[in-house]
Design an enzyme around this catalytic site. Structure first.
Site: not given
Ligand code: COA
Length: 416
Positions: A17, A140, A169, A248-249
């Protein structure tokens, strides 16, 4: 219609998100947003909380309108090559991967800057660079807890509570959009790109600034006069949860209206603003309160504010929330009905302004989504449906010079 961000090309490496909310906003305003997704699966929200089998979930469609979708495995050599080409000819790359993922993929800020010194690289992470939690993955509610929202939301006799509003988010995405637009204006002056980062913790904190204000007041005074705990309850050394008190008070509260026994949203929010006291007394049929020393000042009212709210609830008992607001608005009293999502979805004013809009989608028919909350005198963004997974892969690759046979080979190799 020509839009202000026409000509700005964005590589949208976002998911879930926070990132998609940012790039969707920029797409509404004219940017060409190419969503880069993993072949076969794409953004996880395509399949999360589906309401129709095998059709992109609303979670996805409501965060990815006006974009194009390119499937690309950026861990494969051919995928990396294509991403490099895209970087060379784009203006912005937006990502919200887990910490270090972009670097591990081989696209550190230094590398991207080398490929295209004009590129703006915009990131969302849970915590900022160098923070002692910088390695954490964050969603979130985690951010709401880390940014001070949860400890200050809810009732004093209950646990910390998260808000339904996506403070971690979408709010972080909106902050990032401001950062990207600022960096684009900066680039016009310097010719150089830069790295823009917003942490979810910081974005939540930015919205909780009044609570940081209150912490300092509490440290100095030992009490917070506008909180329900004052003057009868006790304060500790941390900002307490204040229920539905106004931040806000101006004291305010959610008050029952006619039908509250059966309708969970038959309430209004009623604010007792200092300068509105006289009209409030007139609206309630309590003119004697205007000059009564027990009521005439905010300080005098606070010790028995809940008795005052009770009197207002008595007045509201035979009025629906809409009838009540229609009376109170004539007295200039800040108030609103508590609106359910069902009521919001059907609200004619929100539909007329485009804040809620119906959008066509190739597989689900039309769906309801939130349109631009930002209104301009010279442009009205047209919200279009979200792309299917890889819908624009061929088109984007053709634009990079790939022929039909190349595209077929890339598809067979699982690169796109
Ligand atoms: N091609 C190949 N690999 C891809 C890709 C693509 N098009 N898109 C993503 N990937 C890979 C990434 O390189 C990563 O690989 P690695 O961990 O082996 O290096 C893997 O997919 C996982 O990515 P990640 O973002 O860590 O996903 P996750 O599902 O484990 O975590 C979150 C999800 C949201 C928790 C994490 O992305 C995060 O903390 N993001 C930052 C904060 C955030 O935005 N939170 C969500 C708010 S809605």
């Amino acid at each position: 219609m020509s839009l202000p961000l026409n000509g700005i090309k964005i590589i949208d490496f976002t998911h879930v998100q926070a990132g998609p909310a940012c790039t969707q906003l920029l797409a509404w305003f004219g940017a060409d947003v190419i969503k880069v997704e993993r072949p076969g699966s794409g953004d996880v929200t395509r399949t999360q909380l589906r309401d129709i089998p095998d059709v992109d979930a609303l979670y996805f469609t409501m965060l990815n309108s006006n974009k194009r979708s390119l499937t690309l495995d950026t861990k494969k050599p051919d995928g990396k090559k294509i991403l490099e080409q895209l970087i060379r000819e784009s203006d912005v790359l937006v990502e919200n991967f887990g910490p270090g993922a972009l670097d591990r993929m081989g696209f550190s800020w230094e590398r991207i800057n080398e490929l295209n010194p004009k590129m703006i690289v915009a990131s969302v992470k849970g915590f900022s660079d160098g923070h002692h939690y910088e390695d954490l993955k964050v969603y979130e509610n985690v951010a709401q807890c880390a940014g001070g929202a949860a400890s200050t939301t809810g009732f004093w006799d209950g646990p910390p509570t998260v808000s339904a509003a996506a403070l971690g988010d979408s709010n972080t995405g909106m902050h990032l959009a401001i950062g990207i637009l600022t960096a684009l204006i900066g680039r016009d002056k310097t010719g150089k790109g830069q790295k823009v980062a917003v942490s979810m913790q910081d974005a939540v904190l930015n919205l909780c600034r009044v609570k940081l204000r209150d912490q300092q007041r509490l440290d100095r005074l030992g009490f917070l006069e506008e909180y329900p705990q004052y003057p009868h309850g006790e304060f500790s050394d941390v900002v307490p949860r204040g229920g539905n008190a106004g931040g806000g008070g101006q004291p305010g509260w959610v008050l029952k209206c006619k039908g509250w026994e059966n309708d969970p949203n038959a309430y209004i929010y009623f604010t007792i603003q200092g300068h509105a006291w006289e009209p409030i007394c007139k609206a309630l049929g309590k003119p004697e309160w205007i000059s009564d020393p027990n009521y005439s000042t905010a300080k005098a009212r606070q010790p028995h504010i809940f008795d005052i709210f009770k009197t207002i609830e008595d007045w509201l008992a035979d009025k629906t929330k809409y009838e009540a607001v229609d009376i109170l608005r004539k007295f200039d009293i800040p108030c609103s009905p508590v609106l359910s999502m069902k009521e919001i979805a059907a609200d004619p004013s929100l539909r007329a302004s485009g804040s809620i809009t119906e959008v066509p989608h190739k597989e689900r028919g039309t769906y309801l989504t939130v349109g631009s909350p930002i209104k301009f005198s010279d442009l009205k963004p047209e919200i279009t449906g979200s792309p299917l997974l890889g819908e624009h892969s061929d088109e984007v690759l053709a634009g990079l010079g790939y022929g039909t046979d190349d595209i077929k080979r890339l598809r067979e190799g699982g690169v796109i």
